[in-house]
Design a protein around this motif. Structure first.
Motif, PDB file in Angstrom:
ATOM      1  N   TYR A  24       0.836  -1.116   0.088  1.00 41.10           N
ATOM      2  CA  TYR A  24       0.027   0.000   0.043  1.00 41.10           C
ATOM      3  C   TYR A  24       0.952   1.146  -0.070  1.00 41.10           C
ATOM      4  N   LEU A  25       2.096   1.079   0.453  1.00 40.29           N
ATOM      5  CA  LEU A  25       2.948   2.246   0.601  1.00 40.29           C
ATOM      6  C   LEU A  25       3.502   2.569  -1.032  1.00 40.29           C
ATOM      7  N   ASP A  26       3.578   1.398  -1.597  1.00 44.91           N
ATOM      8  CA  ASP A  26       4.167   1.655  -3.112  1.00 44.91           C
ATOM      9  C   ASP A  26       2.836   2.220  -3.639  1.00 44.91           C
ATOM     10  N   MET A  27       1.531   1.696  -3.318  1.00 49.07           N
ATOM     11  CA  MET A  27       0.502   2.507  -4.085  1.00 49.07           C
ATOM     12  C   MET A  27       0.491   3.954  -3.740  1.00 49.07           C
ATOM     13  N   ALA A  28       0.649   4.028  -2.533  1.00 50.56           N
ATOM     14  CA  ALA A  28       0.723   5.747  -2.060  1.00 50.56           C
ATOM     15  C   ALA A  28       1.744   6.371  -2.878  1.00 50.56           C
ATOM     16  N   ASN A  29       2.663   5.928  -2.987  1.00 46.45           N
ATOM     17  CA  ASN A  29       3.885   6.779  -3.849  1.00 46.45           C
ATOM     18  C   ASN A  29       3.579   6.806  -5.273  1.00 46.45           C
ATOM     19  N   TYR A  30       2.820   5.769  -5.880  1.00 43.25           N
ATOM     20  CA  TYR A  30       2.478   6.030  -7.205  1.00 43.25           C
ATOM     21  C   TYR A  30       1.479   7.205  -7.340  1.00 43.25           C
ATOM     22  N   TYR A  31       0.510   7.075  -6.585  1.00 42.84           N
ATOM     23  CA  TYR A  31      -0.571   8.378  -6.656  1.00 42.84           C
ATOM     24  C   TYR A  31       0.280   9.556  -6.283  1.00 42.84           C
ATOM     25  N   TYR A  32       1.218  10.000  -5.364  1.00 40.24           N
ATOM     26  CA  TYR A  32       1.684  10.991  -5.225  1.00 40.24           C
ATOM     27  C   TYR A  32       2.564  11.517  -6.383  1.00 40.24           C
ATOM     28  N   ASP A  33       3.183  10.313  -6.875  1.00 42.68           N
ATOM     29  CA  ASP A  33       3.789  10.756  -8.236  1.00 42.68           C
ATOM     30  C   ASP A  33       3.144  11.227  -9.439  1.00 42.68           C
ATOM     31  N   ASN A  34       1.791  11.007  -9.322  1.00 41.62           N
ATOM     32  CA  ASN A  34       1.047  11.344 -10.347  1.00 41.62           C
ATOM     33  C   ASN A  34      -0.024  12.544  -9.713  1.00 41.62           C
ATOM     34  N   ASN A  35       0.565  13.078  -8.765  1.00 41.77           N
ATOM     35  CA  ASN A  35      -0.309  14.514  -8.260  1.00 41.77           C
ATOM     36  C   ASN A  35      -1.670  14.342  -7.620  1.00 41.77           C
ATOM     37  N   LEU A  36      -1.738  12.969  -7.343  1.00 47.44           N
ATOM     38  CA  LEU A  36      -3.138  12.416  -6.859  1.00 47.44           C
ATOM     39  C   LEU A  36      -3.142  12.358  -5.376  1.00 47.44           C
TER      40      LEU A  36
END
Ligand code: OFO
Length: 170
Positions: A24-36
Motif C-alpha cells: 500500500y505504501l508503493d501504491m501511495a507513492n504511485y499516486y503522489y508521483d501522479n499528483n493525486l
C-alpha cells in the motif's frame, strides 16, 4: 501455550500484514508521483492500518510467550498503467488476506484453540470492512474517476481520511 501450527500461521500472518503495508505504501507513492495526493493519503492510511494489524498479532504472540519470527518482506514490483489498477489490486489483495485469516480461524477451530478464535474475531470483522471499503472505492472510481472533475472531487474526498488505531484490547 499456543498450538505450534497456530503459532506458525500467526507468525506468517505478521509477514503478510507487513507486506500489505509495504504494497500500500508503493501504491501511495504511485499516486503522489501522479499528483493525486488524496489517493496517496488514502493509501498512506491503509499502510498504517496494515502495520497496526501486524503489531496486534505480534502483541498476541508476545502475550502467549511465542517467539516472533520476522521474515523478509518482498519488494513491490508492479508498474501501474492507470489510476484504477492499484485500486483493483488492493481489492484483490484484501480478498487474499481474508482467505488467509479464515485459514487460521479454521485451524484454530479444528484444534479447539478458542482463545485464538476470539482474538481473530476482530480480524474477521475487519476484513469484511476492508473488502467493502476497497470494493466501494473501485466502484466510485468507475463512476467518477474517468472524468477530470470527478477525479478531482474524489481525490479531494480521499485527502480527508485519517488513521484510527484499532479498537482492540489484548
Ligand atoms: Fe490487514 O487488513 Fe487489509 O489486508
Amino acid at each position: 501455550m499456543l498450538n505450534p501450527k497456530i503459532a506458525k500461521m500467526l507468525n506468517d500472518q505478521v509477514n503478510k500484514e507487513l507486506h500489505s503495508s509495504y504494497l500500500y505504501l508503493d501504491m501511495a507513492n504511485y499516486y503522489y508521483d501522479n499528483n493525486l495526493n488524496g489517493f496517496g493519503n488514502w493509501f498512506d492510511v491503509q499502510t498504517e492500518e496494515e502495520k497496526a494489524h501486524g503489531m496486534l498479532i505480534i502483541q498476541y504472540l508476545r502475550n502467549n510467550g511465542i517467539k516472533i519470527d520476522l521474515k523478509e518482506i518482498p519488494a513491490p514490483d508492479v508498474k501501474y498503467k492507470n489510476f484504477k489498477e492499484p485500486l483493483d489490486a488492493a481489492f484483490e489483495h484484501e480478498k487474499y488476506i481474508t482467505a488467509s485469516i479464515n485459514e487460521i480461524y479454521a485451524e484454530a477451530y479444528l484444534v479447539k484453540d478458542f482463545r485464538t478464535m476470539q482474538f481473530l474475531d476482530w480480524f474477521v470483522k475487519e476484513q469484511g470492512e476492508e473488502e467493502q471499503t476497497s470494493d466501494d472505492l473501485c466502484k466510485r472510481f468507475e463512476m467518477f474517476g474517468n472524468d477530470p472533475k470527478g477525479l478531482y472531487l474524489l481525490d479531494s474526498e480521499l485527502a480527508s481520511r485519517t488513521f484510527e488505531a484499532p479498537d482492540l484490547t489484548l
